[in-house]
Enzyme design. Structure first.
Site, PDB file in Angstrom:
ATOM      1  N   ASP A 200      49.921  51.210  50.556  1.00  0.00           N
ATOM      2  CA  ASP A 200      50.950  50.308  50.008  1.00  0.00           C
ATOM      3  C   ASP A 200      52.037  50.038  51.053  1.00  0.00           C
ATOM      4  O   ASP A 200      52.402  48.892  51.322  1.00  0.00           O
ATOM      5  CB  ASP A 200      51.535  50.856  48.705  1.00  0.00           C
ATOM      6  CG  ASP A 200      51.908  52.337  48.770  1.00  0.00           C
ATOM      7  OD1 ASP A 200      51.584  52.997  49.781  1.00  0.00           O
ATOM      8  OD2 ASP A 200      52.523  52.844  47.818  1.00  0.00           O
ATOM      9  N   ASP A 224      39.536  45.067  51.705  1.00  0.00           N
ATOM     10  CA  ASP A 224      39.395  43.714  51.189  1.00  0.00           C
ATOM     11  C   ASP A 224      40.767  43.044  51.107  1.00  0.00           C
ATOM     12  O   ASP A 224      40.976  41.928  51.601  1.00  0.00           O
ATOM     13  CB  ASP A 224      38.755  43.808  49.792  1.00  0.00           C
ATOM     14  CG  ASP A 224      38.132  42.510  49.342  1.00  0.00           C
ATOM     15  OD1 ASP A 224      38.033  41.580  50.162  1.00  0.00           O
ATOM     16  OD2 ASP A 224      37.746  42.432  48.163  1.00  0.00           O
ATOM     17  N   ASP A 228      42.705  40.187  53.843  1.00  0.00           N
ATOM     18  CA  ASP A 228      43.132  38.859  53.364  1.00  0.00           C
ATOM     19  C   ASP A 228      44.625  38.651  53.616  1.00  0.00           C
ATOM     20  O   ASP A 228      45.060  37.546  53.961  1.00  0.00           O
ATOM     21  CB  ASP A 228      42.849  38.703  51.863  1.00  0.00           C
ATOM     22  CG  ASP A 228      41.477  38.096  51.597  1.00  0.00           C
ATOM     23  OD1 ASP A 228      40.573  38.299  52.433  1.00  0.00           O
ATOM     24  OD2 ASP A 228      41.313  37.425  50.569  1.00  0.00           O
TER      25      ASP A 228
END
Ligand code: ATP
Ligand code: MG
Length: 327
Positions: A200, A224, A228
């Site tokens: 995070d 993933d 992005d």
């Protein structure tokens, strides 16, 4: 030596950018390829009832590597089994900015090494009782070791200094605990330097100071999402290639999908697909040729024709021709 390459254009702009990558590979005089085209995706499903025909699986399994464009609605029915066909355990996603292109963070050059077989994408989901559903997050020492070894080797082979292991072992003590401790053991065996980062907080640091990161080894879902996020930092989907790497086989695809909003117009940016072909060249050991392809793409991005996603009005074909000219 001739390399057999399975070519699966698929749907939408996959049909437009895949031939671009093939023509760039064909323009390399120092490598011999035999391209075997195979069908997958929505169109072949409409025709035959199957999104990934057995013949296509066989062609990909037998080839030295596969180039895959995109699939539309059937994407999950195509790409997940195809990754299995090539035995891929590592998803490699480089995100870098290019000179002369607008980017949120113009000094980014990060390669995400994403575990590609387990984690929260284990596929083990259940409805326990009405209104309560669960997901089983699977982490194995074997898969954690494979991805960590791959990541540290990748960093070394490609001259990257900083390796970061992303995790959330303070909360997911057992699963990410195993992921982290296995990756740290691999680093110790190799005598390699590394950092660890809570995923995070890492998301924030990637936005603010991406220049501090080189190679980031991630569990499946984190890889993933963080890759992005990095795509957003460097200028969009038309630029990002990826590789799905297995022990012996591999599949190369752009990070983008079939882009139905622009499909058929001949204006898709071929860069992501051509850069995926450069990763294929790396994989087959043609480092020099891979470098030439990257240099050609970079030169065209800097001062050649641009497709509309990058603010230009050139066609896919015009950009591809410019890349081939540069080569
Ligand atoms: P899919 O379901 O196949 O992923 P999608 O609608 O999510 O399709 P993407 O391919 O993921 O579409 O693309 C998202 C957006 O980015 C679209 O607006 C698309 O036009 C744009 N885009 C993606 N790839 C390219 C490209 N190579 N060139 C230009 N624009 C692109
Ligand atoms: Mg999409």
């Amino acid at each position: 030596m001739t390399h057999e390459i399975a070519v699966i254009p698929g749907d939408g702009i996959g049909q437009e950018v895949t031939p671009a990558a093939v023509s760039v590979l064909e323009a390399l005089e120092t490598v011999d390829f035999e391209f075997v085209e195979a069908a997958a995706g929505d169109a072949v499903k409409a025709e035959t009832g199957e999104a990934l025909p057995q013949e296509t699986r066989d062609i990909a399994a037998d080839a030295d590597a596969t180039l895959f464009g995109a699939a539309g609605e059937t994407a999950a029915d195509v790409i997940l089994p195809l990754r299995d066909v090539v035995g891929s355990f590592a998803n490699v996603r480089p995100a870098r900015s290019y000179p002369g292109l607008d980017a949120v963070q113009p000094d980014t050059d990060i390669v995400f090494i994403r575990e590609n077989t387990e984690g929260v994408y284990s596929g083990i989901e259940n409805e326990i009782v009405d209104g309560v559903r669960t997901l089983t997050r699977v982490v194995t020492e074997d898969a954690s070791r494979d991805i960590a070894e791959f990541g540290f080797d990748y960093a070394k082979q490609n001259g990257y200094d900083d390796v970061t292991i992303a995790h959330k072992a303070n909360v997911m003590r057992e699963t990410d605990g195993l992921f982290l401790e296995t990756a740290e053991a691999v680093a110790a065996e190799r005598g390699a330097d590394y950092d660890t980062a809570l995923m995070d907080a890492l998301a924030m640091h990637l936005v603010m100071t991406p220049e501090e990161y080189d190679v980031v080894i991630c569990p499946n879902l984190a890889g993933d999402m963080l890759s992005d996020l990095a795509a957003g930092l460097v200028g969009g989907l038309g630029l990002l290639p990826s590789a799905n790497v297995g022990e012996e086989n591999a599949l190369f695809e752009p990070v983008h999908g079939s882009a139905p909003d622009i499909a058929g117009e001949g204006i898709a940016n071929p860069s992501a697909m051509v850069l995926s072909a450069a990763m294929l060249l790396d994989h087959l050991g043609y480092d020099e040729e891979a470098g030439r392809v990257r240099d050609a793409v970079e030169a065209v991005l800097e001062s050649g024709p641009r497709t509309p996603d990058l603010g230009g009005d050139a066609s896919t074909e015009a950009v591809t021709a410019a890349i081939v000219d540069e080569l």
